[in-house]
Design a protein around this motif. Structure first.
Motif, PDB file in Angstrom:
ATOM      1  N   ALA A   1     -45.823  19.227  -1.676  1.00  0.00           N
ATOM      2  CA  ALA A   1     -46.048  20.759  -1.449  1.00  0.00           C
ATOM      3  C   ALA A   1     -47.099  21.267  -0.519  1.00  0.00           C
ATOM      4  N   ASP A   2     -47.111  22.339  -0.173  1.00  0.00           N
ATOM      5  CA  ASP A   2     -48.210  22.863   0.661  1.00  0.00           C
ATOM      6  C   ASP A   2     -49.311  23.450  -0.124  1.00  0.00           C
ATOM      7  N   VAL A   3     -49.041  23.832  -1.298  1.00  0.00           N
ATOM      8  CA  VAL A   3     -50.049  24.442  -1.919  1.00  0.00           C
ATOM      9  C   VAL A   3     -50.475  23.572  -3.070  1.00  0.00           C
ATOM     10  N   ALA A   4     -51.678  23.814  -3.502  1.00  0.00           N
ATOM     11  CA  ALA A   4     -52.310  22.582  -4.444  1.00  0.00           C
ATOM     12  C   ALA A   4     -51.771  23.142  -5.906  1.00  0.00           C
ATOM     13  N   PRO A   5     -51.549  21.997  -6.783  1.00  0.00           N
ATOM     14  CA  PRO A   5     -50.914  22.363  -8.279  1.00  0.00           C
ATOM     15  C   PRO A   5     -51.992  23.166  -8.833  1.00  0.00           C
ATOM     16  N   PRO A   6     -51.425  23.899 -10.025  1.00  0.00           N
ATOM     17  CA  PRO A   6     -52.736  24.610 -10.824  1.00  0.00           C
ATOM     18  C   PRO A   6     -53.544  23.842 -11.603  1.00  0.00           C
ATOM     19  N   GLU A   7     -54.659  24.372 -11.974  1.00  0.00           N
ATOM     20  CA  GLU A   7     -55.550  23.512 -12.684  1.00  0.00           C
ATOM     21  C   GLU A   7     -55.149  23.645 -14.221  1.00  0.00           C
ATOM     22  N   GLY A   8     -55.393  22.611 -14.965  1.00  0.00           N
ATOM     23  CA  GLY A   8     -55.158  22.661 -16.453  1.00  0.00           C
ATOM     24  C   GLY A   8     -53.715  22.327 -16.832  1.00  0.00           C
ATOM     25  N   VAL A   9     -52.889  21.735 -15.717  1.00  0.00           N
ATOM     26  CA  VAL A   9     -51.621  21.084 -16.238  1.00  0.00           C
ATOM     27  C   VAL A   9     -51.835  19.759 -15.916  1.00  0.00           C
ATOM     28  N   GLU A  10     -50.746  18.947 -16.547  1.00  0.00           N
ATOM     29  CA  GLU A  10     -50.379  17.638 -16.121  1.00  0.00           C
ATOM     30  C   GLU A  10     -49.734  17.364 -14.901  1.00  0.00           C
ATOM     31  N   VAL A  11     -50.090  16.905 -13.795  1.00  0.00           N
ATOM     32  CA  VAL A  11     -49.220  16.975 -12.655  1.00  0.00           C
ATOM     33  C   VAL A  11     -49.010  15.554 -12.333  1.00  0.00           C
ATOM     34  N   VAL A  12     -47.608  15.450 -12.090  1.00  0.00           N
ATOM     35  CA  VAL A  12     -46.956  14.192 -11.885  1.00  0.00           C
ATOM     36  C   VAL A  12     -46.351  14.166 -10.392  1.00  0.00           C
ATOM     37  N   ARG A  13     -47.088  13.412  -9.574  1.00  0.00           N
ATOM     38  CA  ARG A  13     -46.526  13.582  -8.079  1.00  0.00           C
ATOM     39  C   ARG A  13     -45.400  12.784  -7.571  1.00  0.00           C
ATOM     40  N   VAL A  14     -44.393  13.168  -6.963  1.00  0.00           N
ATOM     41  CA  VAL A  14     -43.329  12.299  -6.611  1.00  0.00           C
ATOM     42  C   VAL A  14     -43.076  12.567  -5.178  1.00  0.00           C
ATOM     43  N   GLU A  15     -42.175  11.777  -4.621  1.00  0.00           N
ATOM     44  CA  GLU A  15     -41.716  12.135  -3.154  1.00  0.00           C
ATOM     45  C   GLU A  15     -40.288  12.564  -3.161  1.00  0.00           C
ATOM     46  N   THR A  16     -39.443  11.295  -3.741  1.00  0.00           N
ATOM     47  CA  THR A  16     -37.886  11.514  -3.430  1.00  0.00           C
ATOM     48  C   THR A  16     -37.353  12.295  -4.908  1.00  0.00           C
ATOM     49  N   ALA A  17     -36.048  12.677  -4.726  1.00  0.00           N
ATOM     50  CA  ALA A  17     -35.314  13.165  -5.713  1.00  0.00           C
ATOM     51  C   ALA A  17     -35.140  12.028  -6.604  1.00  0.00           C
ATOM     52  N   GLN A  18     -34.891  10.854  -6.360  1.00  0.00           N
ATOM     53  CA  GLN A  18     -34.715   9.720  -7.570  1.00  0.00           C
ATOM     54  C   GLN A  18     -36.027   9.742  -8.381  1.00  0.00           C
TER      55      GLN A  18
ATOM     56  N   MET B   1     -38.156  11.906  -8.766  1.00  0.00           N
ATOM     57  CA  MET B   1     -38.279  13.247  -9.494  1.00  0.00           C
ATOM     58  C   MET B   1     -37.478  13.165 -10.778  1.00  0.00           C
ATOM     59  N   LEU B   2     -36.337  12.595 -10.683  1.00  0.00           N
ATOM     60  CA  LEU B   2     -35.417  12.798 -11.885  1.00  0.00           C
ATOM     61  C   LEU B   2     -36.142  11.808 -12.831  1.00  0.00           C
ATOM     62  N   GLU B   3     -36.682  10.763 -12.449  1.00  0.00           N
ATOM     63  CA  GLU B   3     -37.280   9.803 -13.336  1.00  0.00           C
ATOM     64  C   GLU B   3     -38.524  10.475 -14.018  1.00  0.00           C
ATOM     65  N   ALA B   4     -39.302  11.079 -13.289  1.00  0.00           N
ATOM     66  CA  ALA B   4     -40.502  11.895 -13.697  1.00  0.00           C
ATOM     67  C   ALA B   4     -40.138  12.688 -14.894  1.00  0.00           C
ATOM     68  N   VAL B   5     -38.952  13.517 -14.453  1.00  0.00           N
ATOM     69  CA  VAL B   5     -38.684  14.463 -15.320  1.00  0.00           C
ATOM     70  C   VAL B   5     -38.184  13.857 -16.844  1.00  0.00           C
ATOM     71  N   GLN B   6     -37.401  12.901 -16.648  1.00  0.00           N
ATOM     72  CA  GLN B   6     -36.800  12.132 -17.848  1.00  0.00           C
ATOM     73  C   GLN B   6     -38.093  11.753 -18.651  1.00  0.00           C
ATOM     74  N   SER B   7     -39.207  11.272 -17.912  1.00  0.00           N
ATOM     75  CA  SER B   7     -40.280  10.629 -18.674  1.00  0.00           C
ATOM     76  C   SER B   7     -40.916  11.467 -19.497  1.00  0.00           C
ATOM     77  N   ALA B   8     -41.074  12.709 -18.822  1.00  0.00           N
ATOM     78  CA  ALA B   8     -41.762  14.028 -19.501  1.00  0.00           C
ATOM     79  C   ALA B   8     -40.917  14.564 -20.890  1.00  0.00           C
TER      80      ALA B   8
ATOM     81  N   ASN C   1     -28.000  12.692  -3.649  1.00  0.00           N
ATOM     82  CA  ASN C   1     -28.956  12.414  -4.718  1.00  0.00           C
ATOM     83  C   ASN C   1     -28.458  12.980  -6.103  1.00  0.00           C
ATOM     84  N   PRO C   2     -29.135  12.529  -7.034  1.00  0.00           N
ATOM     85  CA  PRO C   2     -28.772  12.991  -8.338  1.00  0.00           C
ATOM     86  C   PRO C   2     -29.293  14.405  -8.440  1.00  0.00           C
ATOM     87  N   ASP C   3     -28.287  15.072  -9.222  1.00  0.00           N
ATOM     88  CA  ASP C   3     -28.610  16.548  -9.657  1.00  0.00           C
ATOM     89  C   ASP C   3     -29.548  16.655 -10.755  1.00  0.00           C
ATOM     90  N   ILE C   4     -30.742  16.689 -10.909  1.00  0.00           N
ATOM     91  CA  ILE C   4     -31.634  16.868 -11.821  1.00  0.00           C
ATOM     92  C   ILE C   4     -31.393  17.942 -12.761  1.00  0.00           C
TER      93      ILE C   4
END
Ligand code: CTP
Ligand code: CA
Length: 223
Positions: free
Chosen positions: A62-79, A81-88, A128-131
């Motif tokens: 993203a262009d904007v910085a992530p908020p402070e005080g949250v757990e940030v998981v950085r991804v590139e691709t849709a696939q 992102m799906l894996e990161a979501v499922q892990s969360a 891509n998978p529909d998350i």
């Protein structure tokens, strides 16, 4: 800057937000992207955190910085992102604000594509998978509240209402991303909140105000 409320209405509740674009590689130096800045998703994560939630923020580049005080998981691709979501998971609420690429290049090249090979490149795509749909339709462990976005340029309400039913999410935040609205990449948003109860038009306001109002609605729905 909002401080997280230890005793806020979302204290002790774990929530997930996806945000930003995804990048889908063509070769090691090129990718397919979109105009999402991540501003709306970031504001939502910040607003949920300010109400005391434990926020997992899964973000594309993203262009904007992530908020402070949250757990940030950085991804590139849709696939990814799906894996990161499922892990969360598990989470009590999930907001899918990311502009996920619908298609990726079927077989991205592992070496840089060269002009010298002759002819023009032809890219073949695969879906891509529909998350949002995947999480909305989970049999076990589905978040109690699943909120999707609908980026539309035509027949916004009809398309978004159909999207809500098709994907199986609880709410859809519909917005008109026609270029002249200036919403994608801009500061304001003009949304309609669609639920089973119907469509609720919100006046045009800043993305921060949309986020705060949505976070309050989520807090109400979870309590
Ligand atoms: N979404 C997702 N995974 C995808 C595509 C979209 O999770 N592969 C989510 C987005 O984060 C958003 C919602 O689905 O919350 C709707 O995205 P949108 O692009 O408006 O809908 P699509 O189903 O992709 O349909 P289309 O682009 O054809 O209108
Ligand atoms: Ca899409």
């Amino acid at each position: 800057v909002e401080a997280a409320l230890a005793d806020g209405p979302l204290a002790g509740k774990r929530v997930l937000v996806t945000s930003g674009p995804t990048h889908e590689p063509i070769d090691p130096v090129r990718y397919i992207a979109n105009r999402s800045s991540g501003a709306q998703g970031t504001a939502i994560a910040r607003a949920l955190s300010a109400l005391g939630a434990e926020v997992v923020f899964v973000t594309g580049p993203a262009d904007v910085a992530p908020p402070e005080g949250v757990e940030v998981v950085r991804v590139e691709t849709a696939q990814e992102m799906l894996e990161a979501v499922q892990s969360a998971l598990p989470v009590e609420a999930a907001v899918f604000a990311a502009a996920v690429a619908d298609w990726r290049v079927a077989s991205a090249s592992t070496s840089k594509m060269k002009k010298t090979k002759g002819g023009l490149p032809v890219l073949e795509f695969t879906e891509n998978p529909d998350i949002l749909a995947t999480i909305s339709q989970m049999d076990k462990g589905r978040p109690a509240l699943v909120v999707g976005f609908a980026a539309e340029t035509d027949d916004v309400i009809d398309n978004a209402t159909a999207k809500r039913t098709r994907k199986g999410c609880d709410w859809i935040v519909a917005n008109d991303v026609s270029h002249e609205t200036g919403i994608m990449g801009g500061k304001d948003n003009d949304i309609t909140l669609i639920s089973q109860e119907g469509a609720e038009d919100w006046p045009r306001m800043s993305k921060e105000d949309v986020a705060r109002r949505l976070a309050e609605r989520i807090a109400q729905a979870l309590t």
